[in-house]
Each structure stands twice: as structure tokens, then as C-alpha cells.
Design an enzyme around this catalytic site. Structure first.
Site, mmCIF file in Angstrom:
data_model
loop_
_atom_site.group_PDB
_atom_site.id
_atom_site.type_symbol
_atom_site.label_atom_id
_atom_site.label_comp_id
_atom_site.label_asym_id
_atom_site.label_seq_id
_atom_site.Cartn_x
_atom_site.Cartn_y
_atom_site.Cartn_z
ATOM 1 N N GLU A 119 0.844 -1.215 0.000
ATOM 2 C CA GLU A 119 0.000 0.000 0.000
ATOM 3 C C GLU A 119 0.872 1.254 0.000
ATOM 4 O OE1 GLU A 119 -3.922 -1.194 2.675
ATOM 5 O OE2 GLU A 119 -2.051 -0.766 3.685
ATOM 6 N N THR B 112 -6.036 0.804 2.180
ATOM 7 C CA THR B 112 -7.154 0.310 1.385
ATOM 8 C C THR B 112 -8.321 -0.050 2.294
ATOM 9 O OG1 THR B 112 -6.287 -1.930 1.484
ATOM 10 C CG2 THR B 112 -5.633 -0.593 -0.393
ATOM 11 N N LYS C 41 -14.836 -0.078 5.184
ATOM 12 C CA LYS C 41 -14.493 -1.106 6.166
ATOM 13 C C LYS C 41 -13.010 -1.414 6.092
ATOM 14 C CE LYS C 41 -15.582 -5.958 7.163
ATOM 15 N NZ LYS C 41 -14.344 -6.585 6.664
ATOM 16 N N ASP C 42 -12.305 -1.228 7.213
ATOM 17 C CA ASP C 42 -10.874 -1.521 7.208
ATOM 18 C C ASP C 42 -10.481 -2.280 8.467
ATOM 19 O OD1 ASP C 42 -10.564 0.243 9.340
ATOM 20 O OD2 ASP C 42 -8.943 1.384 8.411
ATOM 21 N N MET C 43 -9.163 -2.416 8.686
ATOM 22 C CA MET C 43 -8.683 -3.198 9.830
ATOM 23 C C MET C 43 -7.764 -2.400 10.755
ATOM 24 S SD MET C 43 -8.031 -6.876 7.931
ATOM 25 C CE MET C 43 -7.383 -7.646 9.406
ATOM 26 N N GLU C 44 -7.607 -1.093 10.517
ATOM 27 C CA GLU C 44 -6.685 -0.292 11.347
ATOM 28 C C GLU C 44 -7.211 1.064 11.788
ATOM 29 O OE1 GLU C 44 -5.622 -1.303 8.192
ATOM 30 O OE2 GLU C 44 -4.521 -3.099 8.777
ATOM 31 N N ASP D 39 -12.302 -3.400 -2.656
ATOM 32 C CA ASP D 39 -13.330 -4.442 -2.795
ATOM 33 C C ASP D 39 -14.675 -3.921 -2.307
ATOM 34 O OD1 ASP D 39 -11.352 -5.016 -0.332
ATOM 35 O OD2 ASP D 39 -13.416 -5.396 0.303
#
Ligand code: SAH
Length: 235
Positions: free
Chosen positions: A12, A86, A171-174, A197
């Protein structure tokens, strides 16, 4: 001005690193796995901090992002933290792959903690965002949306329920982990996210993510450059 980008994955960050010619300060955060790159822009400091790797793969997710953000704030003292990366988004909200968003809110979508309202509120997060985020998004022409963060790439029905109840769009993870640490230090934070996505289009999130990662990472580099130029000209 000191601007510090926090990025989860090397892929990224790479187009952005190449674009700005930031150079690595090897071992800067040892014994932490986070990586630090820096350069000067007209007397301003640009830092790019990566979560780092373990066993050859990038440390995605909240724990690594919290560690990286805390180390970065304590050692680099940025005026502004920008979490760029992302995300998934929703076709039903008009999102398309490759779109870039600036967030107007950030919270968790997978922390279901029973108790009174205070527990629920604390679990969801909803951390403050840099007060110039809307001005920047409008000036550059980026969409805005609320980021929701969880520890998984997939989306379970209970995640979707919280996302919908809270009008989450990205929607992310961090993101929420970075924002949580920034809230503790009262360091302003912005989030710049590019869509890899669509969460409501296909169950094959990982395949679609992999296919679009390089394209989305170039979109992030372009977006980050525009935001940096705007901030440094205006500040
Ligand atoms: N094993 C994968 C890891 C990708 S995890 C790999 O080899 O590439 C996905 C990363 O992209 C996380 O850092 C997350 O913030 C972001 N992301 C992209 N799409 C996402 C989605 N739909 N849900 C959650 N996170 C997403």
C-alpha cells in the site's frame, strides 16, 4: 509542519514511498517491527511509518497499528497523523473500486461488549477526526464516508448490522485503532482510504482485494500527494 502517515502494508505504501523519495531510517523503532521513512519538504517533515512485518508478512490489524501509532507519536511528535490504506466499501452507497475517500468519522464494528451504555459507547469508539478533513475533501474533490474497523477481512452478519446501524461506509482493519491512540495524545488524525473491494458484491473479498491492491495503492499515492500539497500550501 510534521505530517506522519501510518500505513499497514508495504504494498500500500510503496507507490507513495517511491513518489516522495522518502528514505528508510533502518531500525529506528527497534525492538518494534515498525518501519520509518522520512524526507523534508520545504522545511516541513514527511514521515511514513509502516506497521512492519512478522514472519515475512505485513502486520495488518489493530494491535500493530496501535503500536506503530504510539511509537510514531512519542518519537516523531507529528502535528497531524494520516492513516492511509485500502478498504472495503458498499456498492449500495455508490462506491466503486479505486474510489478515494476521506473519512468523516471512525469507529469499531466488531466489538460487542455487554453492559450499560458507557461500555457500548466505549467499545464502538467514534473518535474525533481532524477538523479540516471536510474542507480538504471538498477542496480536492474526494468523497467522504465513515470508516469502521474490525479485526477480520471478511464480514460477518453481526458486523454488517453494526455497520448499518452506524452508517459505516468504509471497512478496514486499522483506522479506529490509529484514531484511538491519536485521541489519547490529542493528535489530529485524518484517514485517506482507497477501495479495493465491495463488501456487498462478492464473497471472494480476498481474491478481489489482491487483484485491486496495486491499482488502489497508486490511487492512494495520488491522493496523499494532493492532500500534502494542499496542507503545505495552505498552512
Ligand atoms: N493476507 C492479505 C492481507 C490483507 S488484509 C494479503 O496478503 O494481502 C487487508 C488490508 O486491507 C488491511 O490492512 C485492511 O485495512 C484493508 N482492507 C481492504 N479491504 C478490506 C475489507 N473489505 N475489510 C477489511 N479490511 C480491508
Amino acid at each position: 509542519m510534521k505530517i506522519c502517515f501510518i500505513v499497514a502494508m508495504q504494498a500500500e505504501a510503496q507507490p507513495f514511498i517511491d513518489r516522495f523519495g522518502v528514505s528508510e531510517a533502518p531500525g529506528f523503532f527497534l525492538p518494534l517491527p515498525c518501519k520509518m521513512y522520512q524526507t523534508d519538504i520545504d522545511g516541513n517533515k514527511l514521515y511514513v511509518v509502516l506497521n512492519g512485518q512478522q514472519q515475512g508478512s505485513d502486520l495488518v490489524g489493530c494491535e500493530a497499528a496501535s503500536v506503530a501509532t504510539m511509537a510514531a507519536i512519542q518519537q516523531l511528535h507529528p502535528d497531524l497523523v494520516i492513516n492511509s490504506g485500502t478498504c472495503g466499501a458498499f456498492k449500495k452507497n455508490g462506491a466503486a473500486i479505486g474510489d478515494v475517500y476521506i473519512s468523516n468519522g471512525v469507529m469499531f464494528h466488531d466489538r460487542r461488549v455487554p453492559g450499560d451504555d458507557a461500555w457500548g459507547t466505549q467499545s464502538l469508539g467514534n473518535y474525533p477526526i481532524f477538523d479540516r478533513a471536510a474542507e480538504i475533501a471538498n477542496a480536492i474533490g474526494f468523497k467522504m464516508g465513515k470508516v469502521t474497523t474490525g479485526s477480520s477481512l471478511d464480514m460477518q452478519p453481526c458486523d454488517l448490522q453494526i455497520i448499518e446501524e452506524n452508517h459505516g461506509e468504509l471497512k478496514d482493519m486499522e483506522g479506529a485503532a490509529v484514531a484511538f491512540v491519536c485521541s489519547l495524545f490529542k493528535t489530529p488524525i485524518m484517514l485517506i482510504k482507497s477501495v479495493t473491494d465491495l463488501c456487498d458484491e462478492s464473497a471472494e473479498t480476498f481474491e478481489i482485494f489482491k487483484k485491486n491492491l496495486a491499482m488502489a495503492s497508486h490511487a492512494i499515492a495520488d491522493a496523499n500527494e494532493k492532500v500534502i500539497n494542499y496542507l503545505l500550501k495552505k498552512s
